[in-house]
Design an enzyme around this catalytic site. Structure first.
Site, PDB file in Angstrom:
ATOM      1  N   SER A  97      83.763  27.821  38.365  1.00 22.26           N
ATOM      2  CA  SER A  97      84.444  28.477  37.249  1.00 22.26           C
ATOM      3  C   SER A  97      83.813  28.010  35.934  1.00 22.26           C
ATOM      4  CB  SER A  97      85.943  28.194  37.304  1.00 22.26           C
ATOM      5  OG  SER A  97      86.645  29.023  36.420  1.00 22.26           O
ATOM      6  N   HIS A 132      89.091  33.355  43.631  1.00 19.68           N
ATOM      7  CA  HIS A 132      88.387  32.480  42.685  1.00 19.68           C
ATOM      8  C   HIS A 132      88.210  31.069  43.242  1.00 19.68           C
ATOM      9  CE1 HIS A 132      86.716  31.350  38.902  1.00 19.68           C
ATOM     10  NE2 HIS A 132      87.688  30.506  38.600  1.00 19.68           N
ATOM     11  N   ASP A 155      87.326  37.710  44.058  1.00 20.99           N
ATOM     12  CA  ASP A 155      87.625  36.997  42.818  1.00 20.99           C
ATOM     13  C   ASP A 155      87.928  37.986  41.694  1.00 20.99           C
ATOM     14  OD1 ASP A 155      87.782  35.290  40.666  1.00 20.99           O
ATOM     15  OD2 ASP A 155      85.816  34.377  40.954  1.00 20.99           O
TER      16      ASP A 155
END
Length: 761
Positions: A614, A737, A705
């Protein structure tokens, strides 16, 4: 055309040579050992029939790689106190698996246990009421009443009332009616799916709460009577509110019982809520669909609530979460994330507040909100830095009725805090040993907690006040259960650089980094270093156990977990210094931390890897572009590589504006970005430095995601391939995610280990 020799040849996966396959084999065996370690998720204690003794029940879980799910277990223990002040835990011989169970919650008296089994299709939702020796009741709630019960950490709210006849909970609202069509067109009236010669249309599309909530219907509030099995929706709540975290208000004799819950308004668009505490929310109170307090178990009465809409209790504050009543019912406590809401940061410094609850139960929207723990802007060295990610136990109270025990983050450690909700006095009751501590449950005035370090699996600990009579704040902690011995780790203070006159005091303070020594020691040289970067960016790497860290350390790597400015646990000024400076300030902090351990003689400049997911992937891909000669190898999980591409496809487009512009980006946010907006976002993104990258990079992408859609990772990886940079891409078709499905998690970590060994051996 075949021969006997052909049959002896070993078939290997595409692109894997014999050396790499041998590495896969050896590392996977070790990784399986770490994967099999169970985690301690929750705990409850119950008073025993024998005097001061008590019973404990632990909820534990363990990955099941073959089934690609996590197994849930209950492990019980009898707690007895010995004459020498020691504590004896007598464990049951084996844990009991809770197969097919979505969530379970004991009643306040511990006489009953609610077990919920959510359906995997359109079947009814199953509720079971367990007694001490048997299943006493079983109810099947049809889809026409509600869908699955919410069992996540966000919307989940299951609460027993005082006399244990009613349970309030949050579940998906019933599916909306869809239009029916036949060969002649639209069909008037209702029909069943079994009717031949027609089909169901799609109906109106509805907004969802983004990442991990795809396909989930609006969370709504329900109450079930466990005597009759009747379940009803709670009336008086606006359809635009998503509800969660429900608790029963203190009963008032002769009055209707009330519920307090958290409500999130839909607004124009439901922005992604997972990992985003910055969504505005408030506390509401509403009448429960039941008879008067001290009910005799009669049927639920929906008519009693029709004319009583929910009352908003927190009009003057933009965020209110985790409501908890004091034992005497005089106070309602709650956490507020208003700094997150007001700044746009996904997480920021929390605050704790109190409302005086009316003794007559008459609800008001003008209740005074009292600050118990305010936001800490710039903590003095060694002093309390504020509350961070502080969820509250269902029963967090010591026997004095005004002291709460909660977990929070203090620098790079998780800690246990004692909070006096009348005076606001805060003290840390967990040891200052650099380990991380998390409270599981209370046993009277004693604490059952879990302690761990980056290379030491969780230990269950039992804490008690050394001298209750003198009201001493010193706590003693006893070992209860542990599995592995610790390896060496330390928390380093790293001075920041490029501090200008406009930087706040909190943002000029040193950052912290956790350095973990590898298990394998080489005589001739330093072990390779893996720099590990957390996401968020407003998150934190803490000194707790992680199987991924233990695995990487065990295969011969040193680890450096950098808490760059913007991380939680260091005060609000340091946290808010990052928005608007991503790709520069955070990148510089990481480079400074790396140089710091090199200067200390802990790392070799030629043997450094970097990995993150991320925003950690954002930093990883930034670093290999801005410092192309610094890293021998890299890995990025669902990385943010291009904000300008992401802003139009993510479930949190507002975040793209906040990180690019700072807190004022909230005012610029629009669903139709201008060319100026997109230009700035591109300039802040790793894609703007992709032409300089030389580092071999592994990409791990979740195809489902919604937070950082795979298009950004693919774009960056293809740009590297175009330049001839070695690239490996693994896509997990069913992952979101967080790539955490057991098989995906295993394969991801194994490939990181093999990829890094390939370029660092």
């Amino acid at each position: 055309m075949g021969s006997s020799k052909d049959g002896s040849l070993k078939e290997m996966p595409l692109g894997v040579d014999a050396t790499t396959e041998e590495e896969y084999t050896s590392q996977s065996r070790l990784l399986q050992d770490f994967t099999s370690i169970s985690s301690i998720d929750k705990a409850w204690t119950f008073k025993s029939d024998i005097g001061i003794e008590s019973q404990a029940m632990f909820s534990i879980s363990q990955p099941n790689l073959l089934a690609n799910k996590r197994k849930k277990f209950i492990l019980s223990s009898h707690i007895s106190r010995e004459s020498n002040d020691s504590i004896n835990f007598q464990w049951s011989p084996f844990p009991v698996e809770m197969m097919g169970v979505s969530v379970f919650v004991p009643s306040p008296s511990s006489a009953k246990l609610l077990v919920v089994r959510n359906p995997e299709n359109e079947s009814p939702c199953q509720f079971e009421i367990w007694g001490r020796g048997q299943v006493e009741k079983e109810f099947h709630i049809p889809q026409s009443v509600h869908g699955s019960v919410y069992a996540d950490e966000w919307f989940q709210g299951i609460s027993w009332n005082a006399d244990e006849t009613l349970i309030a909970y949050v579940a998906e609202e019933p599916a909306p009616t869809k239009p029916t069509f036949t060969g002649q067109g639209y069909k008037n009236g209702s029909s069943t799916d079994k009717d031949f010669g027609n089909w169901k249309g799609q109906g109106d599309w509805k907004e969802e709460w983004g990442e991990t909530y795809a396909g989930k219907r609006q969370p709504a509030l329900f109450v079930i009577n466990i005597n009759s099995g009747e379940a009803q929706a709670v009336k008086g709540i606006e359809k635009s509110l998503s509800v969660g975290q429900v608790v029963w208000a203190p009963p008032v004799k002769g009055s209707h019982q009330s519920l307090v819950f958290v409500g999130w308004s839909d607004g124009i668009r439901k922005l992604g809520i997972k990992y985003c505490i910055n969504r505005p929310c408030a506390l509401y109170a509403v009448r429960a669909p039941n008879s008067e307090s001290e009910t005799d178990g009669s049927e639920l009465k929906a008519s009693s609530t029709e004319d009583f809409p929910a009352v908003k209790l927190t009009q003057s504050i933009s965020s209110a979460l985790y409501p908890r009543f004091s034992p005497d019912g005089k106070f309602l406590l709650f956490i507020s994330a208003r700094n997150s809401v007001d700044s746009g940061s996904h997480y920021a410094t929390d605050s704790l507040h109190r409302i005086d609850w009316p003794v007559d139960g008459v609800l008001s929207s003008s209740a005074k909100i009292v600050d118990v723990i305010p936001v800490v802007m710039c903590p003095e060295d060694g002093c309390f830095p504020g509350l961070y990610k502080s969820s509250i136990l269902s029963n967090p109270w010591l026997s004095d009725g005004c002291t709460m025990i909660i977990s929070s983050i203090w620098g790079s450690c998780e800690v246990i805090l004692s909070v006096n909700v009348l005076s606001g006095e805060v003290s840390c009751v967990s040891p200052a040993d650099s380990n991380s501590w998390n409270v599981l449950t209370l046993d009277g005035d004693n604490i059952i907690a879990v302690s761990s370090s980056p290379v030491d699996v969780p230990h269950i600990k039992y804490g008690y006040l050394v001298d209750k009579e003198s009201k001493s704040t010193a706590w003693s902690w006893l070992n209860v259960k542990s599995l592995l011995s610790s390896l060496q780790f330390s928390i380093l203070k790293v001075p920041v650089r490029h501090v200008s006159g406009g930087v706040t005091k909190g943002a000029a303070k040193p950052i912290e980094a956790i350095f973990v020594s590898s298990k394998t020691k080489r005589n001739d040289s330093l072990d390779p270093l893996i720099v590990i970067l957390h996401g968020g960016p407003h998150d934190v790497s803490v000194s707790s156990f992680s199987k991924s860290l233990a695995f990487l350390s065990s295969i011969g790597f040193n680890l450096l977990l950098v808490n760059y400015r913007g991380s939680l646990g260091f005060g609000e000024e340091a946290l808010q210094s990052l928005p608007g400076k991503v790709g520069s300030q955070d990148v510089d902090d990481v480079l400074v931390a790396i140089d710091h351990v090199i200067d200390m003689g802990l790392a070799s400049p030629s043997k450094i890897a970097v990995v993150g997911g991320s925003h950690g992937g954002f930093l990883t891909t930034h670093l290999i572009g801005q410092a192309p000669d610094k890293f021998a190898v890299a890995a990025a999980m669902n990385p943010v590589c291009n904000l300008a591409l992401m802003v139009s496809t993510t479930d949190i487009p507002d975040w793209c504006y906040v990180v690019a512009y700072g807190s004022e980006g909230k005012n610029y946010y629009t669903e139709a970005p201008s060319a100026e907006h997109l230009t700035l976002m591109h300039r802040k993104s790793p894609i703007s430095h992709v032409s300089k990258v030389k580092t071999p990079t592994l990409f791990l992408l979740g195809a489902q995601d919604l937070r950082v859609p795979v298009s950004t990772g693919f774009q960056y990886a293809r740009a590297l391939k175009e330049k001839g940079v070695p690239v490996k891409i693994i896509v997990f078709p069913c992952d979101v995610h967080a790539i955490k499905r057991p098989q995906s998690d295993f394969e991801s970590l194994l490939n990181i280990g093999v990829w890094f060994k390939k370029y660092l051996s």
